[in-house]
Write a protein that holds these residues in place. Structure first.
Motif, short mmCIF file in Angstrom:
data_model
loop_
_atom_site.label_atom_id
_atom_site.label_comp_id
_atom_site.label_asym_id
_atom_site.label_seq_id
_atom_site.Cartn_x
_atom_site.Cartn_y
_atom_site.Cartn_z
N ALA A 1 0.85 -1.16 0.09
CA ALA A 1 0.33 0.00 0.17
C ALA A 1 0.92 1.33 -0.07
N GLU A 2 1.98 1.10 0.78
CA GLU A 2 3.03 2.43 0.78
C GLU A 2 3.52 2.57 -0.71
N LEU A 3 3.84 1.63 -1.17
CA LEU A 3 4.54 1.79 -2.63
C LEU A 3 3.52 2.45 -3.69
N GLU A 4 2.23 1.81 -3.35
CA GLU A 4 1.00 2.32 -4.42
C GLU A 4 0.97 3.91 -4.00
N ALA A 5 1.06 4.11 -2.86
CA ALA A 5 0.96 5.64 -2.45
C ALA A 5 2.20 6.54 -2.92
N ASN A 6 3.15 5.94 -3.42
CA ASN A 6 4.35 6.49 -3.62
C ASN A 6 5.04 5.98 -5.08
N PRO A 7 4.10 6.24 -6.39
CA PRO A 7 4.59 5.62 -7.48
C PRO A 7 5.99 6.36 -8.07
N GLY A 8 6.10 7.37 -7.69
CA GLY A 8 7.69 7.77 -7.99
C GLY A 8 8.75 7.21 -7.63
N LEU A 9 8.58 6.11 -6.57
CA LEU A 9 9.83 5.23 -6.02
C LEU A 9 10.09 4.57 -7.25
N VAL A 10 9.11 4.00 -8.17
CA VAL A 10 9.44 3.08 -9.35
C VAL A 10 10.00 3.89 -10.40
N THR B 1 11.29 2.18 -13.10
CA THR B 1 11.07 0.97 -14.64
C THR B 1 9.82 1.36 -14.92
N MET B 2 9.62 1.51 -16.11
CA MET B 2 8.38 1.52 -16.82
C MET B 2 7.98 0.44 -17.39
N SER B 3 8.75 -0.70 -17.77
CA SER B 3 8.37 -1.86 -18.27
C SER B 3 8.17 -3.08 -17.42
N VAL B 4 8.85 -3.05 -15.91
CA VAL B 4 8.74 -4.07 -14.89
C VAL B 4 8.21 -3.50 -13.68
N ARG B 5 7.20 -3.72 -13.02
CA ARG B 5 6.88 -3.59 -11.70
C ARG B 5 7.42 -4.23 -10.72
N PRO B 6 7.64 -3.72 -9.36
CA PRO B 6 8.13 -4.58 -8.52
C PRO B 6 7.22 -5.52 -8.13
N PRO B 7 7.51 -6.66 -7.56
CA PRO B 7 6.28 -7.73 -7.06
C PRO B 7 5.74 -7.42 -5.98
N ALA B 8 4.69 -7.55 -6.38
CA ALA B 8 3.39 -6.99 -5.20
C ALA B 8 2.53 -8.22 -4.99
N GLY B 9 1.76 -8.07 -3.82
CA GLY B 9 1.05 -9.40 -3.64
C GLY B 9 1.40 -10.03 -2.34
N GLN B 10 2.68 -9.55 -2.04
CA GLN B 10 3.33 -10.47 -1.16
C GLN B 10 3.31 -9.57 0.28
N GLY B 11 2.47 -8.44 0.39
CA GLY B 11 2.33 -7.52 1.63
C GLY B 11 3.56 -6.61 1.74
N ARG B 12 4.87 -6.73 1.26
CA ARG B 12 5.65 -5.78 1.42
C ARG B 12 6.81 -5.81 0.31
N VAL B 13 7.49 -4.50 -0.01
CA VAL B 13 8.38 -4.61 -1.04
C VAL B 13 9.79 -4.09 -0.48
N ARG B 14 10.97 -4.49 -0.93
CA ARG B 14 12.20 -4.10 -0.50
C ARG B 14 12.57 -2.89 -1.44
N LEU B 15 13.05 -1.87 -0.66
CA LEU B 15 13.69 -0.75 -1.12
C LEU B 15 15.10 -0.78 -0.96
N VAL B 16 15.95 -0.33 -1.93
CA VAL B 16 17.42 -0.21 -1.73
C VAL B 16 17.79 1.47 -1.65
N ARG B 17 18.47 1.78 -0.59
CA ARG B 17 18.63 3.15 -0.39
C ARG B 17 20.20 3.42 -0.49
N ILE B 18 20.59 4.59 -1.21
CA ILE B 18 21.80 4.87 -1.43
C ILE B 18 22.17 6.43 -0.81
#
Length: 240
Positions: free
Chosen positions: A165-174, A176-193
């Protein structure tokens, strides 16, 4: 069958013991835990060796199986470790670490070229990103200098997790245009630099990365190629 991804908790883990869960119909081996990263997100599957009492098997690559399984693909038809056996996994660390260096460098490339990403590929010596870039960059040398300046800052690379849900609310994090992060598992991993005010990038990613950008070393931008009406491919190479 589900395989514990040991590389997720520690991408620098080079050896680990695990037990064989199954052999696949295609001749692969499924372990209960894997130090080997499976092909995905543009990053190649890991290679290395399996060693057990009475046997040694070279692993050519690693792929994703069904239901969360990670499948090790032997380099040649050979005797496989029996189901239930305890096996020592030995990673081809030199190859993996170069993948990690290239992968993190490509994240930084997406910082110095802030355009939508349409594709990408990681190799052991070089990598590339495809951008939605109608016009070629005005100064490739300046882009290369900016990329190496970020690398030389030796920024810390960390991960965090957010909900679907947090990723859905922050689409600017994505990016890539052609590949979406895997959803449906409840959480998504973010890499921070970078950290705090020094953060330069934050995006969804399932791959392995270096701990600090200084590990990447100097990189060169080899070429910028036109790929279609709106796409351009930017390739980079590790200096050593």
């Amino acid at each position: 069958m589900t395989t514990e991804p040991l590389f997720r908790a520690d991408p620098y883990l080079q050896e680990a013991t695990a037990h064989v869960l199954a052999h696949t119909a295609e001749g692969g081996i499924v372990m209960d835990a894997s130090v080997f990263y499976p092909t995905g997100g543009g990053q190649p599957g890991d290679s290395g060796w399996l060693v057990w009492d009475g046997g040694r098997l070279p692993v050519a690559t690693t792929v994703k199986g069904e239901g969360g399984a990670i499948v090790l693909v032997p380099a040649a038809p050979m005797q496989m470790s029996p189901v239930g056996a305890e096996v020592r996994q030995v990673l081809d660390w030199s190859r993996r670490h170069r993948h990690m260096r290239v992968h993190t460098a490509l994240h930084l490339l997406s910082v110095v070229i802030p355009l939508p990403v349409t594709g990408g590929q990681i190799g052991a010596d070089r990598g590339r990103l495809d951008f939605d870039m109608p016009d070629p960059p005005a100064d490739t040398a300046a882009l290369e200098a900016a990329l190496n300046a970020l690398i030389e800052r030796d920024l810390k690379v960390t991960e965090t997790w957010i909900t679907d849900a947090e990723l859905e609310a922050n689409p600017g994090l994505v990016k890539t245009m052609s590949v979406r992060p895997p959803a449906g598992q409840g959480r998504v991993r973010l890499v921070r630099i970078g950290e705090g005010a020094g953060q330069v990038d934050l995006q969804p990613c399932g791959g392995t990365h270096v701990a600090r950008t200084g590990e990447i070393g100097h990189v060169t931008i080899d070429k910028v190629e036109k790929k279609g009406r709106m796409n351009r491919r930017v390739s980079i190479t590790l200096a050593e």
